[in-house]
Design an enzyme around this catalytic site. Structure first.
Site, PDB file in Angstrom:
ATOM      1  N   CYS A 336       0.793  -1.240   0.000  1.00  0.00           N
ATOM      2  CA  CYS A 336       0.000   0.000   0.000  1.00  0.00           C
ATOM      3  C   CYS A 336       0.825   1.290   0.000  1.00  0.00           C
ATOM      4  O   CYS A 336       0.460   2.232  -0.706  1.00  0.00           O
ATOM      5  CB  CYS A 336      -1.022   0.020   1.137  1.00  0.00           C
ATOM      6  N   ARG A 365       8.061 -10.912   5.263  1.00  0.00           N
ATOM      7  CA  ARG A 365       8.013 -10.728   6.717  1.00  0.00           C
ATOM      8  C   ARG A 365       8.760 -11.874   7.371  1.00  0.00           C
ATOM      9  O   ARG A 365       8.610 -13.028   6.967  1.00  0.00           O
ATOM     10  CB  ARG A 365       6.561 -10.682   7.211  1.00  0.00           C
ATOM     11  N   GLN A 383       0.723 -10.952  -2.691  1.00  0.00           N
ATOM     12  CA  GLN A 383      -0.661 -10.540  -2.440  1.00  0.00           C
ATOM     13  C   GLN A 383      -1.326 -10.091  -3.736  1.00  0.00           C
ATOM     14  O   GLN A 383      -0.698  -9.440  -4.573  1.00  0.00           O
ATOM     15  CB  GLN A 383      -0.688  -9.378  -1.443  1.00  0.00           C
ATOM     16  N   ASP A 385      -3.061  -7.643  -4.455  1.00  0.00           N
ATOM     17  CA  ASP A 385      -3.382  -6.378  -3.812  1.00  0.00           C
ATOM     18  C   ASP A 385      -4.009  -5.385  -4.784  1.00  0.00           C
ATOM     19  O   ASP A 385      -3.612  -5.317  -5.945  1.00  0.00           O
ATOM     20  CB  ASP A 385      -2.092  -5.756  -3.265  1.00  0.00           C
ATOM     21  N   HIS A 387      -5.739  -1.152  -4.550  1.00  0.00           N
ATOM     22  CA  HIS A 387      -6.140  -0.005  -3.731  1.00  0.00           C
ATOM     23  C   HIS A 387      -6.922   0.962  -4.599  1.00  0.00           C
ATOM     24  O   HIS A 387      -6.480   1.329  -5.677  1.00  0.00           O
ATOM     25  CB  HIS A 387      -4.912   0.668  -3.118  1.00  0.00           C
ATOM     26  N   LYS A 471     -13.836  -2.784   8.326  1.00  0.00           N
ATOM     27  CA  LYS A 471     -13.519  -3.711   7.240  1.00  0.00           C
ATOM     28  C   LYS A 471     -14.560  -4.818   7.149  1.00  0.00           C
ATOM     29  O   LYS A 471     -15.382  -5.012   8.061  1.00  0.00           O
ATOM     30  CB  LYS A 471     -12.126  -4.316   7.429  1.00  0.00           C
ATOM     31  N   HIS A 517      -8.753  -0.825   0.554  1.00  0.00           N
ATOM     32  CA  HIS A 517      -7.801  -1.912   0.349  1.00  0.00           C
ATOM     33  C   HIS A 517      -8.607  -3.177   0.053  1.00  0.00           C
ATOM     34  O   HIS A 517      -9.609  -3.428   0.724  1.00  0.00           O
ATOM     35  CB  HIS A 517      -6.981  -2.197   1.611  1.00  0.00           C
TER      36      HIS A 517
END
Length: 651
Positions: A336, A365, A383, A385, A387, A471, A517
């Site tokens: 992000c 991570r 991911q 992902d 946005h 969320k 997101h």
């Protein structure tokens, strides 16, 4: 007297000091017997806890997550009591309830192995039958330290040292006393069936620099029949273990030389993953997403600005130092912040919004080695992902479009049993969150309205929102009843503020966009793992690594088998030939075990007439077809799998 308010809004008066059990008993003795814990003004407590003030009360039974948590928490204490009896001198770490069962971490003077578990189970059963009460006492920090110092239990002493005076409680069952906040069930008699499932190593407090303790996992039930059902499910889960299937189907592998938690995708797995990505790319294109690509690393300041350094700093790989003094980079923990920088790379007008940026972005991570598990817990993952940067008046519509995408994916992949969890902020603790009440109310009402408009089966959880916004999480049950979180949609007022994102409105003034997101898969690694276990490796036809295998009856027909295979591959049907010198019955059995959807058997008649004899996985013989007919048949099946659900979702 105090007033007790029930979930239906009714109010009754009771004497101060009445327990939750007594309140339940006043309604029905059966209700009281079935309840395992209670909620008193939002806090989950023992049924035996006295209620000293006006309160809203709710009761939890076995079918409630809170009820199971109390039951399994008590079971962990029962395990500890049994261990103390069997292994004198044992020292105790922690023993929580977990999603399915419980565990206890212990420092044992002698090794405890899986061979020892039946004897420990028997001791637990013996103690449970004594119906030992779980007795809570509140103690001072000094007394708590004295108790466990005298007992020579250094792990408990360390835990107590971190606590504030006035917040410490003990629970005692039989001859065992533990440091614990609770809650617990009233007594051990409710625990009728116990299964200790495994023994593992676990570093004390999850720190690899600390001593490795022995972790004993278990699960328990109020009825033996429930344990029997669970054991059947676990046997099925072993067959469906994605690590086992991934090896059998040649999808992925791991290498110590490459590093723990860093999967290597084999050709078939890479092709499977690519098809999932192309599938979602196609959907995103229809919904107006723009594909972007961002680096695998970023300047540390980027993640400090976003707040991710504070959140993920401990779980990230160590900073990368460049030749320039003081310059640090990190392997990116989230996509992000990079997308925020893409948005702010040029001035934006209200006419451009919504801006929809999508990326299959790999993030890193540093998970503890003991937490790594196949593809479901890794150190590097990709991911799906995206946005969206939207105006306030666009928030509801954009949110509903994301729901459409999630539902289309679920229907196409046959995840039919799911619940949408609406996670809202805690109305009694608003200081935990950023942003104005007005913005929060808009965001929360948009999520609730979107979920209602789409007819979702929802549950509302207060206090589960992210600090920057509410969320919607999709909780999916797989084919054998296990629950997974797949897909999340979040509303964020925080990052646009941190990155000073703006657009010029119709009034010629600068305004701040709202950020959505979303990740329908979550991560490609975890999604493939869940999909493998959900399907047992029998993927939908459109996704299957090998859709067809051609089986020549004998070597004489190998050339025709190759011709069939080449024809199908030229026509976008994934095919291979099994030309081993084996009998046809053996070839059929072997390839069915590989979960290949269609087996095409070819011999003299098939070669002469350009036919194939079709056998479908799980359905048997489908008769003979011309090559062109079979090609069209497969194309139509794939079209139905991937397109029909889209039409239903959009209606």
């Amino acid at each position: 007297m105090i007033k007790i308010t029930f979930p239906d809004g009714s109010v009754k008066e009771f004497a101060r000091g009445t327990t939750a059990y007594q309140v339940a008993e006043s309604i029905s003795p059966r209700l009281a017997a079935d309840c395992l814990a209670a909620s008193v003004n939002g806090a989950t407590v023992d049924m035996t806890r006295a209620i000293e003030e006006d309160a809203s009360v709710k009761f939890y039974k076995w079918d409630d997550a809170e009820g199971k948590h109390a039951f399994w928490h008590t079971s962990s204490h029962l395990l500890a009591e049994a261990l103390e009896a069997l292994y004198p001198g044992l020292k105790f770490g922690i023993g929580p309830a977990i999603e399915n069962g419980f565990y206890y971490d212990v420092d044992s003077p002698v090794p405890i192995t899986e061979a020892d578990l039946p004897a420990i189970e028997n001791k637990m059963t013996e103690l449970a039958r004594q119906k030992e009460a779980l007795v809570r006492t509140e103690v001072s920090k000094a007394d708590a330290l004295k108790t466990f110092t005298e007992k020579n239990d250094p792990y408990k002493v360390e835990l107590i040292s971190d606590l504030e005076d006035g917040t410490i409680s003990f629970y005692t069952n039989g001859g065992f006393t533990d440091l614990c906040r609770g809650p617990h069930i009233a007594n051990t008699g409710a625990i009728k069936a116990i299964k200790l499932t495994s023994v593992a190593g676990a570093y004390w407090r999850g720190n690899e620099k600390n001593k490795m303790l022995t972790r004993i996992y278990g699960i328990s039930f109020p009825k033996k029949s429930l344990l029997d059902e669970y054991l059947v499910m676990m046997e099925e889960a072993k067959k469906r273990d994605h690590r086992k299937l991934g090896k059998e189907l040649e999808l992925f592998t791991f290498s110590q030389r490459v590093g723990q938690g860093l999967p290597l995708w084999l050709p078939k797995g890479a092709a499977l993953r690519d098809r999932l990505e192309q599938f979602l790319r196609g959907v995103q294109k229809e919904y107006g997403y723009q594909q972007v690509i961002t680096p695998h690393i970023g300047n540390k300041d980027l993640y400090v600005t976003s707040g991710h350094y504070a959140k993920y700093g401990k779980d990230s790989f160590q900073p990368i130092h460049t030749p320039i003094e003081g310059e640090e980079y990190l392997l990116k923990p989230m996509n992000c912040p990079h997308h925020c920088e893409i948005y702010r790379s040029k001035p934006r007008s209200y006419k451009e919004l919504p801006v929809r940026l999508a990326e299959f972005g790999t993030v890193y991570r540093y998970e503890q080695s003991g937490e790594l598990h196949g593809l479901t817990r890794v150190r590097g993952f990709t991911q799906d992902d995206a946005h969206m940067f939207v105006r306030p008046d666009q928030l509801l519509e954009e949110f509903e479009k994301v729901i459409d995408i999630v539902l289309y994916i679920f229907k196409t992949l046959k995840f039919d049993n799911y619940t949408a969890q609406i996670s809202l902020r805690d109305p009694n603790n608003k200081e935990k969150y950023i942003g104005s009440d007005e913005n929060w109310e808009k965001a929360e009402s948009a999520i609730m309205k979107a979920a209602k408009d789409k007819g979702l089966n929802t549950v509302v959880e207060y206090g589960e929102a992210a600090f920057y916004g509410p969320k919607l999480d999709f909780m999916v049950k797989d084919a054998i009843g296990r629950k997974w979180q797949l897909g999340t949609i979040q509303v964020d007022y925080n990052l646009p503020e941190r990155f000073d994102l703006t657009y010029k409105g119709a009034d010629d003034k600068m305004h701040r966009p709202i950020m959505i997101h979303r990740a329908p898969f979550g991560s490609m690694e975890r999604f493939v793992a869940v999909l493998l276990e959900h399907t047992g490796g029998k993927f939908p036809l459109w996704l299957s690594p090998d859709q067809v295998v051609v089986l020549p009856i004998s070597e004489k027909f190998n050339d025709y088998a190759q011709e069939v295979c080449e024809f199908l591959n030229r026509n976008d049907v994934r095919a291979q030939v099994d030309d081993r010198n084996e009998k046809i019955g053996r070839k059929i059995r072997d390839n069915e075990l590989k979960r290949i959807p269609y087996l095409l058997i070819v011999g003299e008649k098939e070669e002469a007439d350009r036919l194939v004899s079709v056998r479908c996985q799980g359905e048997g013989d489908k008769g003979q077809m011309k090559l062109e007919e079979f090609r069209d048949y497969i194309a139509e099946l794939v079209r139905r799998e991937t397109e029909a659900n889209k039409m239903k979702t959009n209606e």
